[in-house]
Motif scaffolding. Structure first.
Motif, PDB file in Angstrom:
ATOM      1  N   ILE A  60      33.605  43.356  40.642  1.00 29.66           N
ATOM      2  CA  ILE A  60      34.929  43.961  40.444  1.00 29.66           C
ATOM      3  C   ILE A  60      35.502  44.211  41.835  1.00 29.66           C
ATOM      4  CG2 ILE A  60      36.208  45.937  39.524  1.00 29.66           C
ATOM      5  CD1 ILE A  60      33.947  46.361  37.531  1.00 29.66           C
ATOM      6  N   PRO A  86      45.413  42.168  39.924  1.00 24.59           N
ATOM      7  CA  PRO A  86      45.013  40.757  39.858  1.00 24.59           C
ATOM      8  C   PRO A  86      45.982  39.785  40.518  1.00 24.59           C
ATOM      9  CG  PRO A  86      45.880  41.482  37.740  1.00 24.59           C
ATOM     10  CD  PRO A  86      45.824  42.697  38.613  1.00 24.59           C
ATOM     11  N   TYR A 101      43.046  38.865  46.172  1.00 24.95           N
ATOM     12  CA  TYR A 101      42.296  38.455  44.980  1.00 24.95           C
ATOM     13  C   TYR A 101      42.471  36.962  44.701  1.00 24.95           C
ATOM     14  CZ  TYR A 101      40.374  39.084  40.226  1.00 24.95           C
ATOM     15  OH  TYR A 101      39.608  39.024  39.078  1.00 24.95           O
ATOM     16  N   GLN A 103      38.932  34.856  44.434  1.00 25.72           N
ATOM     17  CA  GLN A 103      38.743  33.831  43.398  1.00 25.72           C
ATOM     18  C   GLN A 103      38.211  32.515  43.974  1.00 25.72           C
ATOM     19  OE1 GLN A 103      42.534  33.836  41.319  1.00 25.72           O
ATOM     20  NE2 GLN A 103      41.810  35.311  39.819  1.00 25.72           N
ATOM     21  N   THR A 136      31.178  36.548  37.471  1.00 22.97           N
ATOM     22  CA  THR A 136      32.263  37.003  36.601  1.00 22.97           C
ATOM     23  C   THR A 136      33.069  38.005  37.408  1.00 22.97           C
ATOM     24  OG1 THR A 136      30.926  36.691  34.616  1.00 22.97           O
ATOM     25  CG2 THR A 136      32.842  38.137  34.429  1.00 22.97           C
ATOM     26  N   SER A 152      36.414  40.331  38.224  1.00 22.96           N
ATOM     27  CA  SER A 152      37.511  41.080  37.597  1.00 22.96           C
ATOM     28  C   SER A 152      38.201  41.948  38.641  1.00 22.96           C
ATOM     29  CB  SER A 152      36.983  41.983  36.483  1.00 22.96           C
ATOM     30  OG  SER A 152      36.194  41.274  35.556  1.00 22.96           O
ATOM     31  N   SER A 153      39.477  42.246  38.375  1.00 23.22           N
ATOM     32  CA  SER A 153      40.186  43.232  39.193  1.00 23.22           C
ATOM     33  C   SER A 153      40.000  44.601  38.542  1.00 23.22           C
ATOM     34  CB  SER A 153      41.668  42.884  39.294  1.00 23.22           C
ATOM     35  OG  SER A 153      42.275  42.937  38.009  1.00 23.22           O
ATOM     36  N   TRP A 154      40.359  45.658  39.276  1.00 25.89           N
ATOM     37  CA  TRP A 154      40.180  47.012  38.742  1.00 25.89           C
ATOM     38  C   TRP A 154      40.832  47.218  37.379  1.00 25.89           C
ATOM     39  CZ3 TRP A 154      41.096  51.050  43.235  1.00 25.89           C
ATOM     40  CH2 TRP A 154      40.162  50.830  44.255  1.00 25.89           C
ATOM     41  N   PRO A 155      42.125  46.861  37.205  1.00 30.17           N
ATOM     42  CA  PRO A 155      42.756  47.148  35.907  1.00 30.17           C
ATOM     43  C   PRO A 155      42.083  46.431  34.748  1.00 30.17           C
ATOM     44  CG  PRO A 155      44.416  46.589  37.564  1.00 30.17           C
ATOM     45  CD  PRO A 155      43.078  46.263  38.150  1.00 30.17           C
ATOM     46  N   GLU A 156      41.551  45.240  35.011  1.00 29.81           N
ATOM     47  CA  GLU A 156      40.916  44.472  33.939  1.00 29.81           C
ATOM     48  C   GLU A 156      39.645  45.148  33.429  1.00 29.81           C
ATOM     49  OE1 GLU A 156      41.890  39.857  34.908  1.00 29.81           O
ATOM     50  OE2 GLU A 156      40.928  40.982  36.507  1.00 29.81           O
ATOM     51  N   ARG A 157      39.051  46.018  34.262  1.00 34.78           N
ATOM     52  CA  ARG A 157      37.831  46.730  33.848  1.00 34.78           C
ATOM     53  C   ARG A 157      38.044  48.241  33.783  1.00 34.78           C
ATOM     54  NH1 ARG A 157      33.194  43.464  34.719  1.00 34.78           N
ATOM     55  NH2 ARG A 157      31.998  45.258  34.001  1.00 34.78           N
ATOM     56  N   ASN A 158      39.330  48.643  33.809  1.00 33.59           N
ATOM     57  CA  ASN A 158      39.687  50.064  33.699  1.00 33.59           C
ATOM     58  C   ASN A 158      39.034  50.910  34.795  1.00 33.59           C
ATOM     59  OD1 ASN A 158      41.141  52.126  32.470  1.00 33.59           O
ATOM     60  ND2 ASN A 158      39.433  52.731  31.151  1.00 33.59           N
TER      61      ASN A 158
END
Length: 357
Positions: free
Chosen positions: A37, A42, A47, A52, A70, A72-78
């Motif tokens: 993360i 994103p 990023y 990526q 895998t 993810s950005s912060w918002p994608e994983r809350n």
């Protein structure tokens, strides 16, 4: 022409052999699934243009598909930010990235790398970061974490919904700060620091709950702060120097060939991110204030902001606020060991001494 085609063919064969040799450095073996993360949004170039292609896709290619990240950005994983080190420590994620000041509540030493008002330019910010990595890792080791790369964001600037032409204009204004040292600086300047999660700032600016917010010239563009602000004070107060952290137990258990490839990849990520820091700062300003010809990485604002450039005397003023308030504030949070670290590691680079009061 035939000779030219033959030369091209030779180059292609050589390239293929080199690629094969690189892949062969990581022997065949079980696949490794990695959870990472990294960035606060994103759509940021940190990023899309670095993490990526290099961290996610690059390591998969370099290991012949053995490693699958895998990403993810912060918002994608809350994720809001302050909990990043805890996620890494607990093993919920293997790799995570965050601004050092954001996670300094858990490790106050980290905040010293990029104190507000300390690093006038990005070259100095890099020197301080490089010098502080071994110190930071001594602190982080106790938590089972390792810092494997550093990087900046674009220069951290003031986005304001009121006219701000100098630091003196911050007196009485409510300013969303991006860390403890920034709060100390705003207080020292007569402003009122406000603590808000990054994702909540747009609404706060829109509603007037805060008058200004501090973030990167490019990061603010990415989350559309120019839509709810009018003036951009283009003096970098800091660089939001950040780090990529790994779970130390996970890192130490990696197949040595895989770990060596991760070290190489993270070195490439680090260099790309520091280079991007310069580009993103200049580009973010250009996009925010409507200079279309210089806006290539971010979004050109339909309603350009007013650009307020720093006054000539601002450097000396910032150094005084740093020495009088920001440095003592950090050392109070961090302890006397941090005073020694500052004097031994950071002061020789910045030229600004700390004197205990």
């Amino acid at each position: 022409m035939k000779r030219s085609l033959s030369s091209l063919a030779s180059v292609a064969v050589a390239a293929a052999l080199l690629a094969g040799a690189a892949a062969a450095q990581v022997p065949a073996g079980p696949k490794l699934a990695v959870q990472a993360i990294t960035q606060v949004a994103p759509n940021l170039p940190q990023y899309t243009k670095v993490d990526q292609p290099l961290l996610r896709d690059g390591i998969a290619k370099a290991t012949g598909g053995r490693v699958e990240v895998t990403l993810s950005s912060w918002p994608e994983r809350n994720v809001n930010g302050p909990e990043v080190l805890r996620l890494v420590r607990s093993g919920q994620v293997d790799i995570a990235a965050a601004p050092l000041t954001t996670v300094s509540g858990d490790v106050p030493m980290l905040d010293g790398v990029d104190l507000a008002g300390m690093n006038a330019d990005i070259a100095q910010a890099r020197k301080v970061a490089d010098a502080m990595v071994p110190v930071a890792n001594k602190e982080l080791q106790r938590l089972g974490i390792r810092l494997v790369a550093t990087y900046p964001f674009s220069g951290q600037m003031l986005f304001c919904r009121k006219p701000v032409a100098s630091l003196a204009d911050l007196k009485g204004l409510k300013v969303r700060t991006n860390g403890p040292s920034a709060s100390d600086l705003i207080k020292s300047l007569g402003g009122q620091p406000v603590s808000l999660a990054f994702g909540e700032v747009y609404t706060a600016l829109e509603r007037g709950t805060v008058d200004c917010g501090i973030t990167g010239a490019g990061s603010g563009n990415g989350v559309k702060w120019p839509e709810v602000t009018t003036h951009l004070y283009t003096l970098p107060l800091s660089w939001s120097t950040s780090g990529y952290f790994v779970n130390l137990a996970w890192w130490n258990k990696l197949d040595p060939a895989i770990r060596a490839q991760f070290e190489k990849t993270m070195g490439e990520v680090q260099e790309a991110q520091w280079k991007l820091g310069v580009e993103a700062t200049n580009d973010g300003i250009a996009c925010n204030v409507g200079r279309a010809a210089d806006c290539k990485l971010h979004t050109l604002m339909k309603k350009p902001m007013v650009e307020a450039k720093a006054e000539a005397s601002v450097g000396a003023s910032l150094q005084k606020h740093l020495a009088d308030d920001v440095l003592p504030g950090w050392i109070k949070r961090c302890g006397e060991r941090c005073a020694a670290v500052y004097s031994e590691v950071i002061a020789p680079i910045t030229g600004i001494k700390y004197a205990a009061k």
